[in-house]
Enzyme design. Sequence first.
Site, PDB file in Angstrom:
ATOM      1  N   ASN A 255     -10.014  -0.093   0.333  1.00  0.00           N
ATOM      2  CA  ASN A 255      -8.554   0.026   0.299  1.00  0.00           C
ATOM      3  C   ASN A 255      -8.051  -0.495  -1.045  1.00  0.00           C
ATOM      4  O   ASN A 255      -8.094  -1.696  -1.300  1.00  0.00           O
ATOM      5  CB  ASN A 255      -7.979  -0.786   1.467  1.00  0.00           C
ATOM      6  CG  ASN A 255      -6.467  -0.726   1.542  1.00  0.00           C
ATOM      7  OD1 ASN A 255      -5.803  -0.285   0.605  1.00  0.00           O
ATOM      8  ND2 ASN A 255      -5.930  -1.177   2.653  1.00  0.00           N
TER       9      ASN A 255
ATOM     10  N   HIS B 205      -3.303   7.365   3.033  1.00  0.00           N
ATOM     11  CA  HIS B 205      -3.716   6.090   2.456  1.00  0.00           C
ATOM     12  C   HIS B 205      -5.111   5.750   2.984  1.00  0.00           C
ATOM     13  O   HIS B 205      -5.379   5.856   4.181  1.00  0.00           O
ATOM     14  CB  HIS B 205      -2.704   5.019   2.848  1.00  0.00           C
ATOM     15  CG  HIS B 205      -3.140   3.627   2.506  1.00  0.00           C
ATOM     16  ND1 HIS B 205      -3.659   3.296   1.279  1.00  0.00           N
ATOM     17  CD2 HIS B 205      -3.138   2.480   3.248  1.00  0.00           C
ATOM     18  CE1 HIS B 205      -3.956   2.004   1.282  1.00  0.00           C
ATOM     19  NE2 HIS B 205      -3.658   1.485   2.446  1.00  0.00           N
TER      20      HIS B 205
ATOM     21  N   CYS C  61       0.821  -1.231   0.000  1.00  0.00           N
ATOM     22  CA  CYS C  61       0.000   0.000   0.000  1.00  0.00           C
ATOM     23  C   CYS C  61       0.846   1.268   0.000  1.00  0.00           C
ATOM     24  O   CYS C  61       0.344   2.346  -0.309  1.00  0.00           O
ATOM     25  CB  CYS C  61      -0.940   0.013   1.195  1.00  0.00           C
ATOM     26  SG  CYS C  61      -2.089  -1.365   1.183  1.00  0.00           S
TER      27      CYS C  61
HETATM   28  O1  UT7 Z   1      -3.254  -0.978   3.851  1.00  0.00           O
HETATM   29  C1  UT7 Z   1      -3.110  -1.495   5.144  1.00  0.00           C
HETATM   30  C2  UT7 Z   1      -4.066  -2.607   5.224  1.00  0.00           C
HETATM   31  N1  UT7 Z   1      -4.768  -2.883   6.391  1.00  0.00           N
HETATM   32  C3  UT7 Z   1      -5.296  -2.045   7.286  1.00  0.00           C
HETATM   33  O2  UT7 Z   1      -5.079  -0.856   7.340  1.00  0.00           O
HETATM   34  C4  UT7 Z   1      -6.198  -2.673   8.293  1.00  0.00           C
HETATM   35  C5  UT7 Z   1      -6.013  -2.160   9.701  1.00  0.00           C
HETATM   36  N2  UT7 Z   1      -6.985  -2.740  10.605  1.00  0.00           N
HETATM   37  C6  UT7 Z   1      -8.294  -2.381  10.606  1.00  0.00           C
HETATM   38  O3  UT7 Z   1      -8.701  -1.514   9.837  1.00  0.00           O
HETATM   39  C7  UT7 Z   1      -9.212  -3.011  11.633  1.00  0.00           C
HETATM   40  O4  UT7 Z   1      -8.444  -3.729  12.557  1.00  0.00           O
HETATM   41  C8  UT7 Z   1     -10.277  -3.949  10.990  1.00  0.00           C
HETATM   42  C9  UT7 Z   1     -11.297  -3.132  10.228  1.00  0.00           C
HETATM   43  C10 UT7 Z   1      -9.608  -4.953  10.081  1.00  0.00           C
HETATM   44  C11 UT7 Z   1     -11.020  -4.702  12.094  1.00  0.00           C
HETATM   45  O5  UT7 Z   1     -11.615  -3.799  13.004  1.00  0.00           O
HETATM   46  P1  UT7 Z   1     -11.426  -4.027  14.568  1.00  0.00           P
HETATM   47  O6  UT7 Z   1     -12.216  -2.979  15.221  1.00  0.00           O
HETATM   48  O7  UT7 Z   1      -9.956  -4.066  14.852  1.00  0.00           O
HETATM   49  O8  UT7 Z   1     -12.120  -5.419  14.775  1.00  0.00           O
HETATM   50  P2  UT7 Z   1     -11.498  -6.806  15.278  1.00  0.00           P
HETATM   51  O9  UT7 Z   1     -10.576  -7.396  14.274  1.00  0.00           O
HETATM   52  O10 UT7 Z   1     -10.971  -6.629  16.664  1.00  0.00           O
HETATM   53  O11 UT7 Z   1     -12.808  -7.676  15.350  1.00  0.00           O
HETATM   54  C12 UT7 Z   1     -13.880  -7.356  16.207  1.00  0.00           C
HETATM   55  C13 UT7 Z   1     -14.976  -8.392  16.005  1.00  0.00           C
HETATM   56  C14 UT7 Z   1     -14.488  -9.828  16.033  1.00  0.00           C
HETATM   57  O12 UT7 Z   1     -15.465 -10.596  16.672  1.00  0.00           O
HETATM   58  P3  UT7 Z   1     -15.294 -11.060  18.201  1.00  0.00           P
HETATM   59  O13 UT7 Z   1     -14.010 -11.841  18.220  1.00  0.00           O
HETATM   60  O14 UT7 Z   1     -15.208  -9.778  18.982  1.00  0.00           O
HETATM   61  O15 UT7 Z   1     -16.526 -11.847  18.432  1.00  0.00           O
HETATM   62  C15 UT7 Z   1     -14.416 -10.217  14.583  1.00  0.00           C
HETATM   63  O16 UT7 Z   1     -14.581 -11.600  14.389  1.00  0.00           O
HETATM   64  O17 UT7 Z   1     -15.573  -8.209  14.701  1.00  0.00           O
HETATM   65  C16 UT7 Z   1     -15.568  -9.461  14.004  1.00  0.00           C
HETATM   66  N3  UT7 Z   1     -15.444  -9.178  12.577  1.00  0.00           N
HETATM   67  C17 UT7 Z   1     -16.520  -8.948  11.798  1.00  0.00           C
HETATM   68  N4  UT7 Z   1     -17.836  -8.926  12.040  1.00  0.00           N
HETATM   69  C18 UT7 Z   1     -18.660  -8.639  11.036  1.00  0.00           C
HETATM   70  C19 UT7 Z   1     -14.326  -9.104  11.829  1.00  0.00           C
HETATM   71  N5  UT7 Z   1     -14.644  -8.813  10.566  1.00  0.00           N
HETATM   72  C20 UT7 Z   1     -15.993  -8.720  10.511  1.00  0.00           C
HETATM   73  C21 UT7 Z   1     -16.927  -8.444   9.485  1.00  0.00           C
HETATM   74  N6  UT7 Z   1     -18.232  -8.401   9.786  1.00  0.00           N
HETATM   75  N7  UT7 Z   1     -16.526  -8.183   8.227  1.00  0.00           N
END
Ligand code: UT7
Length: 322
Positions: free
Chosen positions: A274, A244, A105
Amino acid sequence: MGKAVPERVLTNKDLEALVDTSDEWITTRTGIKQRYIADPDTAASDLGYLAAVQALANAQVRADDIDLLIVATTTPDMPFPATACIIQERLNAKNAAAFDVAAACSGFMYGIEIGRAMLAAGYQKVLVVGVDVISRLIDYEDRSTCVLFGDGAGAAVLGSVEPGFGFIASEIGADGSGAMLLHVPAGGSRIPAQAKSLEAKQHYVKMCGREVYKFAVQIICDSTERVLRKAGVAVDTIRWFVPHQANVRIIEAAAQRLQIAADRIYVNVDRYGNTSAASVPIALAELAQAGLVEDGDLVLMVGFGAGLTWGSALLRWGGFER
Ligand code: UT7
């Protein structure tokens, strides 16, 4: 500047039918509403070519005046030749040296940093394309990644500008200790494509979302502050902050720490998701095409991504030589 995206739109509602997710979750956690997905016949060079053609037209530069073509991509058409060579041939940019840069990225930020250095070394016109058909690396059964990404391309023509305009300060950086936080395990020399790797879904993006999130907010702030310090420029003089576009929460958290007002931040992640190496140049192309950036405006771009890598550049827009 130029940009190109595929025709097909994948909305949050569409994703609800593919994985256990909701428009509400995606919107509140990421700010994304839709993204563009390439059809099976469209490769990185196809989108990159379209963005490049538009950038050349906007810059009023002929393809054969380009002496260097850099393509930033993690989704090249094929392992080799470089996607830059495929685009060079289609553009008929026959006087250009051509190579790819792999910095995920942050690729476009790496590309313009190299382009700048090459201009200083005597090259005249450098075309930098940021393109990714990242959907090819996404497992549409994995809700933690498939909602985040979209395909696209952006391109910039770099050349000399009038005194007082152009790049003021910049940096690129990397921290390989975080290499496994965001990676595709197979498809390279470590684990070449084979039935076993396909079965184990090792050709798809694996991401530790939380860790990447924390890194992203921190590096946007640190890198921005370093570049502003280097330039001797105060943050409130920035007209456009172009980060980004990975997640609106990352952008807002960083902007809050840096004390950048909301009306100075360009956000389009809601429409594109993204787009990896295409994200910053698509944003800049939109700003330019909408006439939102004026001659003399200070623009600060910041990229971050797998590697882990990052890059920032501060420029004074305008002063273009025709
Ligand atoms: O170019 C660089 C590329 N990457 C990035 O910049 C990504 C950086 N990270 C992020 O943007 C965030 O960490 C995410 C958007 C990927 C995730 O958000 P988060 O607030 O950190 O959520 P999390 O991973 O801690 O997940 C929270 C909950 C989990 O459930 P439990 O374990 O709390 O029951 C996940 O399983 O949300 C769940 N979850 C979803 N639920 C519905 C994860 N993805 C999804 C989804 N829909 N798509």
